[in-house]
Design a protein around this motif. Structure first.
Motif, PDB file in Angstrom:
ATOM      1  N   ALA A  68       0.756  -0.859   0.096  1.00  0.00           N
ATOM      2  CA  ALA A  68       0.017  -0.112  -0.127  1.00  0.00           C
ATOM      3  C   ALA A  68       0.487   1.297  -0.183  1.00  0.00           C
ATOM      4  N   GLN A  69       2.114   1.013   1.197  1.00  0.00           N
ATOM      5  CA  GLN A  69       2.814   2.311   0.928  1.00  0.00           C
ATOM      6  C   GLN A  69       3.971   2.498  -0.391  1.00  0.00           C
ATOM      7  N   ARG A  70       3.818   1.526  -0.860  1.00  0.00           N
ATOM      8  CA  ARG A  70       4.029   1.437  -2.493  1.00  0.00           C
ATOM      9  C   ARG A  70       3.964   2.397  -3.825  1.00  0.00           C
ATOM     10  N   ALA A  71       2.356   1.563  -3.664  1.00  0.00           N
ATOM     11  CA  ALA A  71       1.612   2.434  -4.642  1.00  0.00           C
ATOM     12  C   ALA A  71       1.112   3.514  -4.767  1.00  0.00           C
ATOM     13  N   ARG A  72       2.166   4.443  -3.198  1.00  0.00           N
ATOM     14  CA  ARG A  72       1.130   5.881  -2.866  1.00  0.00           C
ATOM     15  C   ARG A  72       2.858   6.469  -3.002  1.00  0.00           C
ATOM     16  N   ILE A  73       4.156   5.983  -3.174  1.00  0.00           N
ATOM     17  CA  ILE A  73       5.874   6.394  -2.805  1.00  0.00           C
ATOM     18  C   ILE A  73       5.607   6.876  -4.187  1.00  0.00           C
ATOM     19  N   GLU A  74       5.837   4.794  -4.767  1.00  0.00           N
ATOM     20  CA  GLU A  74       6.636   5.135  -5.810  1.00  0.00           C
ATOM     21  C   GLU A  74       6.303   5.807  -7.004  1.00  0.00           C
ATOM     22  N   ILE A  75       6.817   6.747  -7.872  1.00  0.00           N
ATOM     23  CA  ILE A  75       6.683   7.535  -8.685  1.00  0.00           C
ATOM     24  C   ILE A  75       7.352   7.452  -9.948  1.00  0.00           C
ATOM     25  N   ARG A  76       7.089   6.767 -11.006  1.00  0.00           N
ATOM     26  CA  ARG A  76       7.082   6.509 -12.296  1.00  0.00           C
ATOM     27  C   ARG A  76       8.158   7.831 -13.373  1.00  0.00           C
TER      28      ARG A  76
ATOM     29  N   THR B  18       9.623  15.102  -1.021  1.00  0.00           N
ATOM     30  CA  THR B  18      10.288  13.940  -0.349  1.00  0.00           C
ATOM     31  C   THR B  18       8.778  13.164   0.218  1.00  0.00           C
ATOM     32  N   GLY B  19      10.297  12.418   0.858  1.00  0.00           N
ATOM     33  CA  GLY B  19       9.293  10.862   1.173  1.00  0.00           C
ATOM     34  C   GLY B  19       9.429  10.004  -0.375  1.00  0.00           C
ATOM     35  N   ALA B  20       9.648  10.173  -1.466  1.00  0.00           N
ATOM     36  CA  ALA B  20       9.207   9.885  -2.202  1.00  0.00           C
ATOM     37  C   ALA B  20      10.359   8.800  -2.645  1.00  0.00           C
ATOM     38  N   ALA B  21       9.689   7.496  -3.842  1.00  0.00           N
ATOM     39  CA  ALA B  21      11.078   6.619  -4.521  1.00  0.00           C
ATOM     40  C   ALA B  21      10.576   6.289  -5.662  1.00  0.00           C
ATOM     41  N   LEU B  22      11.280   7.630  -6.462  1.00  0.00           N
ATOM     42  CA  LEU B  22      11.317   8.168  -7.886  1.00  0.00           C
ATOM     43  C   LEU B  22      12.019   6.866  -8.446  1.00  0.00           C
ATOM     44  N   GLN B  23      11.641   6.455  -9.579  1.00  0.00           N
ATOM     45  CA  GLN B  23      11.861   5.710  -9.990  1.00  0.00           C
ATOM     46  C   GLN B  23      12.215   5.639 -11.810  1.00  0.00           C
ATOM     47  N   VAL B  24      13.558   5.488 -12.362  1.00  0.00           N
ATOM     48  CA  VAL B  24      13.810   5.233 -14.060  1.00  0.00           C
ATOM     49  C   VAL B  24      13.326   4.152 -14.168  1.00  0.00           C
ATOM     50  N   ARG B  25      12.731   3.352 -14.705  1.00  0.00           N
ATOM     51  CA  ARG B  25      12.546   1.936 -14.562  1.00  0.00           C
ATOM     52  C   ARG B  25      12.408   1.644 -16.512  1.00  0.00           C
ATOM     53  N   ASP B  26      13.187   1.271 -16.804  1.00  0.00           N
ATOM     54  CA  ASP B  26      13.275   0.418 -18.617  1.00  0.00           C
ATOM     55  C   ASP B  26      13.126   1.567 -19.303  1.00  0.00           C
ATOM     56  N   VAL B  27      14.136   2.770 -18.962  1.00  0.00           N
ATOM     57  CA  VAL B  27      13.198   4.141 -20.171  1.00  0.00           C
ATOM     58  C   VAL B  27      14.301   4.269 -20.596  1.00  0.00           C
ATOM     59  N   ARG B  28      14.627   5.199 -21.470  1.00  0.00           N
ATOM     60  CA  ARG B  28      15.895   5.646 -22.034  1.00  0.00           C
ATOM     61  C   ARG B  28      15.579   7.255 -22.070  1.00  0.00           C
ATOM     62  N   ASN B  29      16.768   8.654 -21.689  1.00  0.00           N
ATOM     63  CA  ASN B  29      16.793   9.546 -21.942  1.00  0.00           C
ATOM     64  C   ASN B  29      16.078  10.097 -21.064  1.00  0.00           C
ATOM     65  N   VAL B  30      16.542  10.331 -19.663  1.00  0.00           N
ATOM     66  CA  VAL B  30      15.872  10.754 -18.650  1.00  0.00           C
ATOM     67  C   VAL B  30      16.780  11.722 -17.507  1.00  0.00           C
ATOM     68  N   ILE B  31      16.799  13.273 -17.458  1.00  0.00           N
ATOM     69  CA  ILE B  31      17.635  14.162 -16.808  1.00  0.00           C
ATOM     70  C   ILE B  31      16.841  14.129 -15.308  1.00  0.00           C
ATOM     71  N   VAL B  32      17.548  13.957 -14.042  1.00  0.00           N
ATOM     72  CA  VAL B  32      17.054  14.504 -13.252  1.00  0.00           C
ATOM     73  C   VAL B  32      18.299  16.262 -12.308  1.00  0.00           C
ATOM     74  N   ARG B  33      17.582  17.105 -12.236  1.00  0.00           N
ATOM     75  CA  ARG B  33      18.105  17.829 -11.975  1.00  0.00           C
ATOM     76  C   ARG B  33      18.148  18.811 -11.006  1.00  0.00           C
TER      77      ARG B  33
END
Length: 462
Positions: A174-182, A198-213
């Motif tokens: 239940a927590q995973r469904a809320r805090i995982e953000i793809r 805050t509190g998030a588990a950001l997921q760069v998953r099975d994708v290409r070409n992503v920038i986080v800054r």
């Protein structure tokens, strides 16, 4: 063992409720959290309220920064097709709530997403705070859990199973469904000045070409850590979430961010079965055949297990992948894994490792040499009470290229120091030589350069 001391600031995210002298505790429906998790954050004048000047339109400088791409030759992330993120998007989107963030980063079309203010992943769709009690399912409580799996009752040879463990697993889901953000492909996710997730588990998953800054990422706490009596000699509590996970992804650039546990350090967690109930896993992991990643100019601090590159000895399909560059990052007051490597060709240069002169946290090692790792570590700087023989951790690795590193401004052969202290003979050639480097500083200059320019405030143009 050295332990961290918690300094409880005005935005303390957790209220621990003791239910027994032995530090057992339970989830309840009370507003304050009983067990792992934060107390609700009530906001206040300092929480980006309606009169906060950061709520204005992004400046032309911010918009120009959001369209920047990874320059050619800047680490492994620039290889192959390169990393351009969402630079082709017509119009940037500004988000300030969890719901807006989830919608904005979804999908594979080009997109630039600007984060304003503080976004708390532990909120419902209307923005109301959620506690660990809100995620509990099937009557789960840690009173029941601790009673069921006490080693004096359950033993130490078998992992927990049965209805109480099933309830914990359902609660964690239940927590995973809320805090995982793809984050979808072809995305640039950038923080405006002062932005935090805050509190998030950001997921760069099975994708290409992503920038986080330009983001401050804090406190991906696990409400439902699991007891494993078979983990180590005494057993251990294990948590699930990383602040940012790169999983099966290619061409990723992680730049000028600040990653930590915030003011909710693991040293604040209760002790049960003689072991601390850690609420956090990693800060940034690169796993499962990810490839061509550059991690630059970030600040990592106040955490234990920081970064895995490759997460299993048995994943031989990672061979030839997990090519990652780490440069000009600050690693401050951390326990281990900066990084720990399996399989990958990993270039670690011009990073600043800092240990504060205090005795309230545990340092284990910095560079973990895992199975078939091919780590090159050059021109890094260690400042503080570091023992040169402890910088390396050997975990089935066989070689390390290590040159030009300094400890407290003095050149030190760290590999020779490790071998001398441990009676080993680790190979001195990782079998490859990095070429994708643009800006290389002398090791002696690294603490000042990184100290001045790393983190969100050091973004070019800010």
């Amino acid at each position: 063992m050295r332990r961290r001391t918690i300094r409880r600031g005005p935005h303390l995210r957790r209220t621990l409720v003791a239910v027994a002298a032995a530090a057992t505790f339970a989830l309840t429906a009370a507003p304050a959290v009983a067990g792992p998790g934060p107390a609700p954050d009530t906001g206040g004048p300092g929480r980006h309220g309606p009169h906060d000047p950061r709520r204005g339109a992004p400046s032309p400088r911010d918009l120009a920064l959001a369209r920047q791409t990874l320059r050619p030759g800047d680490g492994w992330g620039s290889a192959g097709a390169g990393t351009t993120g969402g630079s082709a998007a017509l119009t940037p989107v500004v988000v300030s709530t969890r719901a807006e963030l989830v919608a904005a980063v979804a999908g594979d079309g080009p997109k630039i997403v600007l984060v304003r203010g503080t976004i708390d992943a532990n909120t419902d769709d209307e923005g109301h705070p959620l506690t660990c009690a809100d995620y509990a399912r099937d009557g789960f409580s840690y009173d029941d859990y601790l009673a069921a799996y006490d080693p004096q009752v359950w033993g130490r040879d078998t992992e927990p199973s049965g209805p109480v463990e099933d309830a914990r697993v359902a609660s964690a889901a239940a927590q995973r469904a809320r805090i995982e953000i793809r984050i979808g492909a072809n995305t640039t996710l950038v923080g405006l000045p002062g932005a935090e997730i805050t509190g998030a588990a950001l997921q760069v998953r099975d994708v290409r070409n992503v920038i986080v800054r330009g983001l401050t990422l804090t406190d991906a706490y696990d409400c439902f850590p699991a007891w494993d009596p078979t983990d180590g000699e005494l057993g251990n509590w294990n948590s699930e979430w990383d602040l940012l996970t790169v999983y099966g992804a290619t061409n990723v650039w992680i730049d000028h961010n600040d990653l930590s546990d915030g003011d909710n350090l693991d040293a604040a967690q209760p002790v049960a079965f003689g072991r601390p109930m850690q609420a956090h896993d990693g800060l940034l992991d690169v796993v499962r055949a990810s490839d061509q990643v550059t991690i630059s100019w970030n600040r990592f601090h106040d955490h234990d297990k920081v970064m895995l590159i490759g997460n299993s000895d048995s994943r031989t399909t990672d061979r030839g992948l997990l090519r990652v560059t780490l440069h000009h990052n600050e690693f401050r007051d951390l326990g281990q894994r900066t990084p720990r490597v399996r399989f990958g060709q990993v270039d670690v240069y011009n990073n600043s490792y800092v240990a504060s002169p205090r005795d309230d946290y545990e340092y284990v090692y910095s560079w973990g040499l895992g199975v078939e790792s091919r780590l090159v570590a050059e021109k890094n700087a260690f400042t503080g009470p570091f023992d040169p023989s402890s910088v390396i951790g050997l975990y089935k690795g066989t070689a390390l290229t290590e040159r030009g590193n300094v400890v407290n401004h003095r050149p030190v052969d760290l590999l020779a120091a490790y071998d001398a202290a441990h009676g080993t003979d680790v190979g001195s050639d990782a079998g490859w030589r990095p070429t994708l480097r643009r800006e290389v500083h002398p090791a002696a200059a690294v603490p000042a350069v990184v100290g001045h320019r790393a983190g969100p405030s050091g973004l070019p143009g800010r």
